[in-house]
Design an enzyme around this catalytic site. Sequence first.
Site, PDB file in Angstrom:
ATOM      1  N   LYS A 159      -3.853  -9.910  -5.714  1.00 45.92           N
ATOM      2  CA  LYS A 159      -2.784  -8.908  -6.427  1.00 45.92           C
ATOM      3  C   LYS A 159      -2.366  -8.532  -7.096  1.00 45.92           C
ATOM      4  O   LYS A 159      -1.438  -9.031  -8.265  1.00 45.92           O
ATOM      5  CB  LYS A 159      -1.490  -8.763  -5.058  1.00 45.92           C
TER       6      LYS A 159
HETATM    7  N1  PMP Z   1      -4.332  -3.441  -0.673  1.00 42.90           N
HETATM    8  C1  PMP Z   1      -4.195  -2.843  -1.299  1.00 42.90           C
HETATM    9  C2  PMP Z   1      -4.631  -2.585  -2.524  1.00 42.90           C
HETATM   10  C3  PMP Z   1      -2.707  -3.397  -1.475  1.00 42.90           C
HETATM   11  O1  PMP Z   1      -2.278  -2.338  -3.341  1.00 42.90           O
HETATM   12  C4  PMP Z   1      -1.787  -3.516  -0.503  1.00 42.90           C
HETATM   13  C5  PMP Z   1      -0.167  -3.480  -0.698  1.00 42.90           C
HETATM   14  N2  PMP Z   1       0.232  -4.185  -0.553  1.00 42.90           N
HETATM   15  C6  PMP Z   1      -2.578  -3.496   0.991  1.00 42.90           C
HETATM   16  C7  PMP Z   1      -3.935  -3.702   0.815  1.00 42.90           C
HETATM   17  C8  PMP Z   1      -2.064  -4.207   1.705  1.00 42.90           C
HETATM   18  O2  PMP Z   1      -0.955  -5.178   1.965  1.00 42.90           O
HETATM   19  P1  PMP Z   1       0.341  -6.107   2.355  1.00 42.90           P
HETATM   20  O3  PMP Z   1      -0.039  -5.460   3.725  1.00 42.90           O
HETATM   21  O4  PMP Z   1       0.020  -7.274   2.170  1.00 42.90           O
HETATM   22  O5  PMP Z   1       1.255  -4.783   1.481  1.00 42.90           O
END
Ligand code: PMP
Length: 316
Positions: A159
């Site tokens: 991320k």
């Molecule tokens: N894909 C992206 C590009 C994101 O930014 C997120 C949000 N964090 C997610 C998927 C979903 O991840 P999570 O369930 O860990 O929030």
Amino acid sequence: MNTPESRYAFFEGKIVPIEQAKVSVMTHALNYGTGAFSGLRGYWNPDHRELYVFRPIDHFERLTNSAKLLLIDMPYTPEQLRDIVIDLLLHEGFREDVYIRPLVYKSELGIGVKLHGLKADFTMFALPFGRYLEHDDGLSVCTSSWRRVDDTAIPARGKISGAYANSALIKSEAAMAGFDDAIVLNQDGHVSEACAANLFMFRKGKIVTPPVSANILEGITRQTLFTLFAEEMGMQVVEREIDRTELYSADEVFMCGTGVQISAVTSVDHRPIGTGKLGPVVAKMRTLYNEVVRGNLPRYYSWLQPVFACEEVYAD
Ligand code: PMP
């Protein structure tokens, strides 16, 4: 955008008034996107009078891995980071749903594109937060003309701050064309995910989602749904490549993520999905997920970190 209502931030090793949590314009991460972050939610349960942070250790493990991609050694362990969240939320005292943003970033001042040999810092803030998407029981999405960042360019499984220029291009193109969100394809033309959420479809009796090698972010909510579909609905999620046009003939499509939670997609590229309305599988999972994250299902308590139950420990 959510306007900040935070009073504090964890900054340079301690909790300070938010006005003091400032970086220089010369900060490396501000200039080059060399940071990694996460987004967690805290859910207020009025009956328990408790704020539950959802899966903090999992979020912090992913953050540590994202930092590693940028050659940053996290200055805190996932357990220490969980303690920082609790401390911050106790300072804020929010008794409502919140969003928590931890960020680790190259804090060196100056010019020079590289990753090695630069100092890094960690910060975190939290703010009240309700719904992320307005029509989360019936989203109209398009397929983006942009492609998802590739593992060979900026690893999507991290991320990484800079990679969110990709997400922002995707989001704004969709919003300016009148859609709620977008589906983004990876470099080989298969479905990767939504703008800031993972994607699932229900088709021919199976729940299907793209694999971790499809340039997705390995979502914590996605992982949560693997468990909930198996344990609560007797369905094993199938991880496989999905073609864009398979979505058109799916019975249900939905996205999931900390921000969007579980949001139903009822139209893709102007084609109604299934009946064009919120479907039964997504409806059931939305209700279940809400019960889980709010602490109403004791069998999933291990995913929750209560905040106010720790008040006395932190008061010492
Ligand atoms: N894909 C992206 C590009 C994101 O930014 C997120 C949000 N964090 C997610 C998927 C979903 O991840 P999570 O369930 O860990 O929030």
